[in-house]
Scaffold this motif. Structure first.
Motif, mmCIF file in Angstrom:
data_model
loop_
_atom_site.group_PDB
_atom_site.id
_atom_site.type_symbol
_atom_site.label_atom_id
_atom_site.label_comp_id
_atom_site.label_asym_id
_atom_site.label_seq_id
_atom_site.Cartn_x
_atom_site.Cartn_y
_atom_site.Cartn_z
ATOM 1 N N VAL A 13 46.123 59.053 111.283
ATOM 2 C CA VAL A 13 45.566 58.221 112.359
ATOM 3 C C VAL A 13 46.413 58.370 113.628
ATOM 4 O O VAL A 13 45.890 58.502 114.741
ATOM 5 C CB VAL A 13 45.506 56.742 111.927
ATOM 6 C CG1 VAL A 13 45.129 55.853 113.113
ATOM 7 C CG2 VAL A 13 44.501 56.559 110.802
ATOM 8 N N HIS A 14 47.719 58.365 113.452
ATOM 9 C CA HIS A 14 48.629 58.502 114.587
ATOM 10 C C HIS A 14 48.486 59.865 115.248
ATOM 11 O O HIS A 14 48.539 59.979 116.481
ATOM 12 C CB HIS A 14 50.072 58.295 114.124
ATOM 13 C CG HIS A 14 51.086 58.553 115.191
ATOM 14 N ND1 HIS A 14 51.819 59.719 115.264
ATOM 15 C CD2 HIS A 14 51.472 57.803 116.243
ATOM 16 C CE1 HIS A 14 52.618 59.665 116.299
ATOM 17 N NE2 HIS A 14 52.435 58.513 116.917
ATOM 18 N N LEU A 15 48.301 60.909 114.451
ATOM 19 C CA LEU A 15 48.149 62.259 114.992
ATOM 20 C C LEU A 15 46.950 62.330 115.932
ATOM 21 O O LEU A 15 47.034 62.913 117.022
ATOM 22 C CB LEU A 15 47.979 63.265 113.853
ATOM 23 C CG LEU A 15 47.756 64.726 114.264
ATOM 24 C CD1 LEU A 15 48.961 65.241 115.039
ATOM 25 C CD2 LEU A 15 47.491 65.587 113.044
ATOM 26 N N VAL A 16 45.849 61.725 115.518
ATOM 27 C CA VAL A 16 44.646 61.710 116.365
ATOM 28 C C VAL A 16 44.908 60.915 117.639
ATOM 29 O O VAL A 16 44.537 61.341 118.741
ATOM 30 C CB VAL A 16 43.456 61.100 115.599
ATOM 31 C CG1 VAL A 16 42.250 60.937 116.526
ATOM 32 C CG2 VAL A 16 43.085 61.966 114.404
ATOM 33 N N ALA A 17 45.578 59.774 117.497
ATOM 34 C CA ALA A 17 45.830 58.903 118.641
ATOM 35 C C ALA A 17 46.776 59.551 119.653
ATOM 36 O O ALA A 17 46.534 59.521 120.862
ATOM 37 C CB ALA A 17 46.406 57.574 118.165
ATOM 38 N N LYS A 130 46.486 49.285 125.414
ATOM 39 C CA LYS A 130 45.722 50.030 124.411
ATOM 40 C C LYS A 130 46.602 50.331 123.198
ATOM 41 O O LYS A 130 46.129 50.351 122.059
ATOM 42 C CB LYS A 130 45.181 51.335 125.006
ATOM 43 C CG LYS A 130 44.259 51.140 126.199
ATOM 44 C CD LYS A 130 43.013 50.346 125.827
ATOM 45 C CE LYS A 130 42.091 50.183 127.022
ATOM 46 N NZ LYS A 130 40.908 49.362 126.701
ATOM 47 N N ALA A 131 47.875 50.549 123.464
ATOM 48 C CA ALA A 131 48.816 50.763 122.358
ATOM 49 C C ALA A 131 48.975 49.479 121.553
ATOM 50 O O ALA A 131 49.155 49.513 120.335
ATOM 51 C CB ALA A 131 50.166 51.222 122.907
ATOM 52 N N THR A 132 48.895 48.342 122.254
ATOM 53 C CA THR A 132 48.948 47.054 121.560
ATOM 54 C C THR A 132 47.819 46.945 120.543
ATOM 55 O O THR A 132 48.027 46.552 119.391
ATOM 56 C CB THR A 132 48.833 45.894 122.572
ATOM 57 O OG1 THR A 132 49.907 45.956 123.496
ATOM 58 C CG2 THR A 132 48.864 44.548 121.850
ATOM 59 N N LEU A 133 46.612 47.311 120.981
ATOM 60 C CA LEU A 133 45.456 47.264 120.086
ATOM 61 C C LEU A 133 45.613 48.239 118.925
ATOM 62 O O LEU A 133 45.245 47.938 117.786
ATOM 63 C CB LEU A 133 44.178 47.579 120.869
ATOM 64 C CG LEU A 133 43.751 46.564 121.922
ATOM 65 C CD1 LEU A 133 42.481 47.042 122.621
ATOM 66 C CD2 LEU A 133 43.513 45.203 121.287
ATOM 67 N N PHE A 134 46.155 49.413 119.229
ATOM 68 C CA PHE A 134 46.332 50.426 118.187
ATOM 69 C C PHE A 134 47.268 49.920 117.088
ATOM 70 O O PHE A 134 46.960 50.009 115.895
ATOM 71 C CB PHE A 134 46.874 51.715 118.794
ATOM 72 C CG PHE A 134 47.239 52.760 117.777
ATOM 73 C CD1 PHE A 134 46.261 53.514 117.149
ATOM 74 C CD2 PHE A 134 48.562 52.978 117.433
ATOM 75 C CE1 PHE A 134 46.582 54.472 116.194
ATOM 76 C CE2 PHE A 134 48.908 53.936 116.480
ATOM 77 C CZ PHE A 134 47.906 54.681 115.870
ATOM 78 N N VAL A 165 58.570 63.747 119.360
ATOM 79 C CA VAL A 165 58.537 65.180 119.036
ATOM 80 C C VAL A 165 57.290 65.839 119.625
ATOM 81 O O VAL A 165 57.362 66.938 120.185
ATOM 82 C CB VAL A 165 58.579 65.402 117.512
ATOM 83 C CG1 VAL A 165 58.264 66.851 117.163
ATOM 84 C CG2 VAL A 165 59.947 65.022 116.962
ATOM 85 N N TRP A 166 56.156 65.172 119.481
ATOM 86 C CA TRP A 166 54.902 65.732 120.013
ATOM 87 C C TRP A 166 54.992 65.969 121.514
ATOM 88 O O TRP A 166 54.648 67.039 122.011
ATOM 89 C CB TRP A 166 53.726 64.812 119.693
ATOM 90 C CG TRP A 166 52.509 65.097 120.525
ATOM 91 C CD1 TRP A 166 52.059 64.374 121.591
ATOM 92 C CD2 TRP A 166 51.612 66.225 120.404
ATOM 93 N NE1 TRP A 166 50.933 64.962 122.131
ATOM 94 C CE2 TRP A 166 50.634 66.095 121.429
ATOM 95 C CE3 TRP A 166 51.540 67.311 119.538
ATOM 96 C CZ2 TRP A 166 49.605 67.021 121.593
ATOM 97 C CZ3 TRP A 166 50.513 68.230 119.711
ATOM 98 C CH2 TRP A 166 49.563 68.083 120.725
ATOM 99 N N PHE A 167 55.477 64.974 122.242
ATOM 100 C CA PHE A 167 55.535 65.115 123.694
ATOM 101 C C PHE A 167 56.662 66.043 124.145
ATOM 102 O O PHE A 167 56.560 66.689 125.192
ATOM 103 C CB PHE A 167 55.637 63.742 124.355
ATOM 104 C CG PHE A 167 54.323 63.000 124.370
ATOM 105 C CD1 PHE A 167 53.262 63.467 125.132
ATOM 106 C CD2 PHE A 167 54.140 61.872 123.604
ATOM 107 C CE1 PHE A 167 52.039 62.816 125.131
ATOM 108 C CE2 PHE A 167 52.921 61.208 123.592
ATOM 109 C CZ PHE A 167 51.862 61.681 124.364
#
Length: 208
Positions: A13-17, A130-134, A165-167
């Motif tokens: 889920v995090h990967l998609v987000a 939006k991160a709060t909602l996530f 790491v992604w960023f």
């Protein structure tokens, strides 16, 4: 094994987000193009640290309070929008004279300090409602209420680390010699494009 299954679900889920374009993506791209790899890396680390803020208040239940208190959620939304507009203003003003700082390989000093880059990444993520909602949905709908606090904390550390790491990878990719050559002296147009994206994201925050 229950925790492993839960962790895999969270990771997917995090990967998609995290791969979806948003304020974090825009600010990392903007700083990478404008100031080079080093500053973009600091920005990426700041974004990752911002995740820890969301994890912290999710673990103590504040995310539910924020979501169920309309005025507080609105205040955070407007504060976040204002910060995004501030970042957009700098990006939209970019011109040919700024492009000399585009690639770290030029050896020129970046226009902002690592501390400011770290803070910009942290605030961009930390103030994003939006991160709060996530994280509200993550810690209430996906993570079992009976999962120990320590395990939830480990999940949170992973999410922060994976985001950073992604960023950082994105920062590296954007500052490679091939990409830098492709962008060339017209890098400020991409900077301006990111400014437009930031404006659109700010408007979306206060209208949805």
């Amino acid at each position: 094994m229950d925790y492993l299954s839960e962790f895999i679900t969270i990771a997917l889920v995090h990967l998609v987000a995290v791969a979806s374009p948003g304020p974090d993506f825009a600010i990392v791209v903007r700083n990478s193009i404008s100031y080079g790899r080093r500053i973009a890396m600091y920005t990426s680390v700041g974004v990752g640290l911002g995740i820890l803020l969301h994890v912290a208040y999710s673990l103590i239940g504040l995310s539910v309070v924020i979501k169920t208190t309309p005025w507080l959620y609105s205040a955070i939304s407007y504060l976040s929008a204002a910060y995004l507009l501030y970042l957009a203003w700098g990006a939209l003003r970019a011109g040919p004279s700024d492009s000399a700082a585009t690639v770290s390989a030029t050896g020129q000093t970046a226009a902002i300090s690592p501390k400011k880059a770290l803070l910009s990444g942290f605030l961009t993520n930390g103030l994003n409602p939006k991160a709060t909602l996530f994280f509200l949905s993550l810690f209430t709908a996906i993570i079992n209420i009976e999962t120990p606090f320590a395990v939830k904390a480990i999940y949170g550390v992973y999410l922060a680390f994976a985001t950073g790491v992604w960023f950082c990878f994105l920062s590296y990719l954007l500052s490679t010699s091939r990409v830098a050559k492709l962008i060339g002296d017209k890098g400020y147009w991409l900077d301006r494009l990111m400014g437009v994206v930031l404006v659109a994201l700010a408007i979306r925050l206060v209208t949805l």
